[in-house]
Design a protein around this motif. Structure first.
Motif, PDB file in Angstrom:
ATOM      1  N   GLU A  61       0.811  -1.229   0.000  1.00  0.00           N
ATOM      2  CA  GLU A  61       0.000   0.000   0.000  1.00  0.00           C
ATOM      3  C   GLU A  61       0.843   1.278   0.000  1.00  0.00           C
ATOM      4  OE1 GLU A  61      -2.724  -0.846  -0.778  1.00  0.00           O
ATOM      5  OE2 GLU A  61      -3.373  -2.636   0.260  1.00  0.00           O
ATOM      6  N   MET A  62       1.792   1.346  -0.938  1.00  0.00           N
ATOM      7  CA  MET A  62       2.614   2.547  -1.058  1.00  0.00           C
ATOM      8  C   MET A  62       3.059   2.706  -2.506  1.00  0.00           C
ATOM      9  SD  MET A  62       3.514   4.988   0.998  1.00  0.00           S
ATOM     10  CE  MET A  62       3.319   4.189   2.613  1.00  0.00           C
ATOM     11  N   GLU A  63       3.109   3.949  -2.980  1.00  0.00           N
ATOM     12  CA  GLU A  63       3.674   4.277  -4.286  1.00  0.00           C
ATOM     13  C   GLU A  63       5.120   4.707  -4.061  1.00  0.00           C
ATOM     14  OE1 GLU A  63       1.507   4.464  -7.467  1.00  0.00           O
ATOM     15  OE2 GLU A  63       0.742   3.004  -6.017  1.00  0.00           O
ATOM     16  N   ILE A  64       6.065   4.026  -4.694  1.00  0.00           N
ATOM     17  CA  ILE A  64       7.490   4.263  -4.451  1.00  0.00           C
ATOM     18  C   ILE A  64       8.149   4.733  -5.748  1.00  0.00           C
ATOM     19  CG2 ILE A  64       9.671   3.244  -3.699  1.00  0.00           C
ATOM     20  CD1 ILE A  64       8.009   1.244  -2.046  1.00  0.00           C
ATOM     21  N   VAL A  65       8.740   5.925  -5.697  1.00  0.00           N
ATOM     22  CA  VAL A  65       9.383   6.528  -6.866  1.00  0.00           C
ATOM     23  C   VAL A  65      10.864   6.706  -6.571  1.00  0.00           C
ATOM     24  CG1 VAL A  65       9.521   8.569  -8.348  1.00  0.00           C
ATOM     25  CG2 VAL A  65       7.287   7.735  -7.578  1.00  0.00           C
ATOM     26  N   GLY A  96       0.933  -1.841  -3.750  1.00  0.00           N
ATOM     27  CA  GLY A  96      -0.422  -2.390  -3.750  1.00  0.00           C
ATOM     28  C   GLY A  96      -0.647  -3.412  -2.648  1.00  0.00           C
ATOM     29  N   THR A  97      -1.207  -4.544  -3.020  1.00  0.00           N
ATOM     30  CA  THR A  97      -1.539  -5.590  -2.051  1.00  0.00           C
ATOM     31  C   THR A  97      -0.321  -6.329  -1.522  1.00  0.00           C
ATOM     32  OG1 THR A  97      -1.949  -7.106  -3.887  1.00  0.00           O
ATOM     33  CG2 THR A  97      -3.853  -5.946  -2.968  1.00  0.00           C
ATOM     34  N   GLY A  98       0.848  -6.080  -2.097  1.00  0.00           N
ATOM     35  CA  GLY A  98       2.070  -6.670  -1.565  1.00  0.00           C
ATOM     36  C   GLY A  98       3.060  -7.050  -2.644  1.00  0.00           C
ATOM     37  N   ILE A  99       4.330  -6.671  -2.440  1.00  0.00           N
ATOM     38  CA  ILE A  99       5.389  -6.987  -3.386  1.00  0.00           C
ATOM     39  C   ILE A  99       6.709  -7.093  -2.632  1.00  0.00           C
ATOM     40  CG2 ILE A  99       5.948  -4.575  -3.917  1.00  0.00           C
ATOM     41  CD1 ILE A  99       6.307  -5.415  -6.854  1.00  0.00           C
ATOM     42  N   PHE A 100       7.609  -7.951  -3.122  1.00  0.00           N
ATOM     43  CA  PHE A 100       8.982  -8.016  -2.632  1.00  0.00           C
ATOM     44  C   PHE A 100       9.886  -7.439  -3.714  1.00  0.00           C
ATOM     45  CE2 PHE A 100       7.027 -10.976   0.202  1.00  0.00           C
ATOM     46  CZ  PHE A 100       7.846 -11.085   1.322  1.00  0.00           C
ATOM     47  N   HIS A 101      10.911  -6.704  -3.293  1.00  0.00           N
ATOM     48  CA  HIS A 101      11.860  -6.191  -4.291  1.00  0.00           C
ATOM     49  C   HIS A 101      13.242  -6.041  -3.680  1.00  0.00           C
ATOM     50  CE1 HIS A 101      12.195  -1.694  -3.247  1.00  0.00           C
ATOM     51  NE2 HIS A 101      11.495  -2.229  -2.275  1.00  0.00           N
ATOM     52  N   LEU A 126      -4.561  -1.971  -4.626  1.00  0.00           N
ATOM     53  CA  LEU A 126      -4.135  -1.963  -6.018  1.00  0.00           C
ATOM     54  C   LEU A 126      -3.319  -3.206  -6.352  1.00  0.00           C
ATOM     55  CD1 LEU A 126      -2.947   1.756  -6.256  1.00  0.00           C
ATOM     56  CD2 LEU A 126      -5.038   0.798  -7.257  1.00  0.00           C
ATOM     57  N   THR A 127      -3.369  -3.625  -7.598  1.00  0.00           N
ATOM     58  CA  THR A 127      -2.514  -4.709  -8.069  1.00  0.00           C
ATOM     59  C   THR A 127      -1.082  -4.205  -8.148  1.00  0.00           C
ATOM     60  OG1 THR A 127      -4.309  -5.661  -9.366  1.00  0.00           O
ATOM     61  CG2 THR A 127      -2.073  -6.316  -9.958  1.00  0.00           C
TER      62      THR A 127
END
Length: 238
Positions: A61-65, A96-101, A126-127
């Motif tokens: 749940e975050m937009e990362i730029v 969005g709902t979850g991501i690893f990076h 969000l997806t």
């Protein structure tokens, strides 16, 4: 209202391989009066040693730029993306709902400098998604150029990164003495960050390298460069 935040007032951390300056509360730094500015939640000014970086870790749940200032950034994530970004490129990831990076310095010899920013999205659930875009660095001379936007008319495919928030990030490189003007509609905010050089605002406020300003209720901003090689970032926020 214009609030100036000098570069030397930022919280700083040094882990050897990573040196960071935080403009907002982050990690071990907590200030209940400095949690966010509108939907802007994080601005970290990072230096990353050659051959090092952040291993796989999660976000939601975050937009990362990410704006790379020098060097090359290597990105990998759990939805299959792998890309490198340098100056002239923008990296946008919607957790969005979850991501690893993971984010690493792609060079074994040269350090990496970047600005990492987090923004609260316009809605949750969000997806997860990722993109890199390129802008013409020569176009920044004496112009505020949009590089990230939530406006689909501004965010042309492949040119401006599309963010899930009602905001736009501009970059500019005004020549010494040049004045740029930004019109700010009522009810909106501006976050201004001097990447290099120096800027004088219309009210006489002077911002030097890595200084920032949080601006509200100023319908028109006049930004005059006071040094050669000036580079600024202006963020229009709800």
């Amino acid at each position: 209202m214009i609030q100036r935040f000098p570069a030397e007032g930022r919280y700083r951390t040094n882990h050897g391989w990573l040196r960071s300056s935080f403009s907002f509360s982050f990690a071990e730094y907590y200030d209940p009066h400095n949690l966010q500015f509108g939907p802007m939640r994080v601005l970290n000014d990072d230096w990353i040693a050659p051959g090092t970086g952040f291993g796989m870790h999660p976000h939601k749940e975050m937009e990362i730029v990410t704006v790379v200032l020098s060097g090359r950034l290597q990105h990998r994530d759990s939805i299959g993306n792998a890309a490198q970004t340098g100056w002239g490129g923008i990296q946008r990831m919607s957790a969005g709902t979850g991501i690893f990076h993971s984010e690493h310095n792609a060079s074994k010899d040269e350090p990496l400098e970047l600005l990492q920013m987090w923004f609260i999205p316009e809605k949750n659930g969000l997806t997860p998604s990722y993109e890199t875009t390129q802008f013409d660095t020569a176009s920044l001379q004496d112009r505020l150029v949009p590089v990230v936007s939530g406006d689909e008319h501004v965010a042309e495919a492949g040119k401006v990164a599309r963010i899930h928030q009602d905001m736009t990030i501009y970059l500019a490189e005004p020549r010494n003495g040049a004045t740029l003007t930004h019109t700010q509609p009522e009810g909106r905010r501006v976050f201004l960050f001097v990447i290099e050089g120096g800027i004088r605002l219309g009210d006489g406020t002077v911002l030097k390298r890595r200084d920032s300003a949080r601006i509200e209720n100023e319908p028109e901003l006049a930004l005059t460069a006071e040094a050669d090689g000036s580079r600024i970032m202006l963020i229009d926020l709800p």
